[in-house]
Design a protein around this motif. Sequence first.
Motif: not given
Length: 314
Positions: A138-144, A251-268
């Motif tokens: 949200e901060m990155d998308r809307f500059g909050l 709860g442990v796996l979710a941040p790892i998964l989101s990190g992988v997604i952002i690593e290869y695809g970015g926040l978008v």
Amino acid sequence: AEWSTESSRAEYMAIVSSASTAAWVIGSSITGVVRDIHPAAPSVFAVALYTIDAIIVLRFLPPTGLSVSEEEKKGGDTSSAEGKKRVEMASKVKPTKGSFWASFNRAFGNRAVAQFLSIKIGYGLVVRASMSMQDTWEMDRFGLRVGQLGNLRTVKSLLSITFQAFAAGRAIRYLGERKAFVLSLFLGLLGTLLDATLLNVFHYAVVCVPIKLVAGQLAFLALESLMLGLVPRSDIGAALGAVDVLSSVTGVLAPILSGVIIEYGGLVAMPLAAGTGYLVLVVLTLGLLPSGTATAQQHVLDKHDTAVAKKKDS
């Protein structure tokens, strides 16, 4: 589960959930006020509240156990086949004795429960993975700025409490848990599409945030209500404990998964990944939880009746 009927369970759970959310918001506000009095004041205040809560529980809360609710005793739900089976279960099924794992195996030995559990874990993984980076997105998308992000959180909390208290339970009671959960998945999918297209924070707050909150609250209550309906009442404690453990794993796996997604695809890429997850969950739900799935209570009751019949024949 112990003091509600099948038809009223989701509505009562919504009220409890809204009270918990409100307590969380109020508690955070109180902490900021009492901290100005003394650094140790929040801890002292918390201990006092725990003491009061313990007294209230011991004094007013009736003991739990496999019992018939007051509504059923008065005949409120016993006119239906479902209500009659609940009354029969209360009189026939005895609480499970033995270790935690014995109760766990009994609770999840039913195929319908195992299928439900896979969906619940999958949903938790999708939601937690997307939510773990929500503030950053949200901060990155809307500059909050931090203050604006805090205001947005306040709006989310107020909307969440309002929907939980006045609409969520009634919606699930009207639709049924399965339909409500499927609807929540489609709303979640719509929310991810709006995430990917909206560029104005006002439009996001007015349109997207309410849709995503409704989706989340419907899904949470529908899954919890389904859980309590699928597992025999005598094993609910063990089942809920096991689900909490599995939820902690997600709860442990979710941040790892989101990190992988952002690593290869970015926040978008986060909305796209979440949307894909919702689509997969829709397919799994429609395939693994068809209408008319027998509940574990019915399964146990049928086994009991079969055993009684065999005993009479012999």
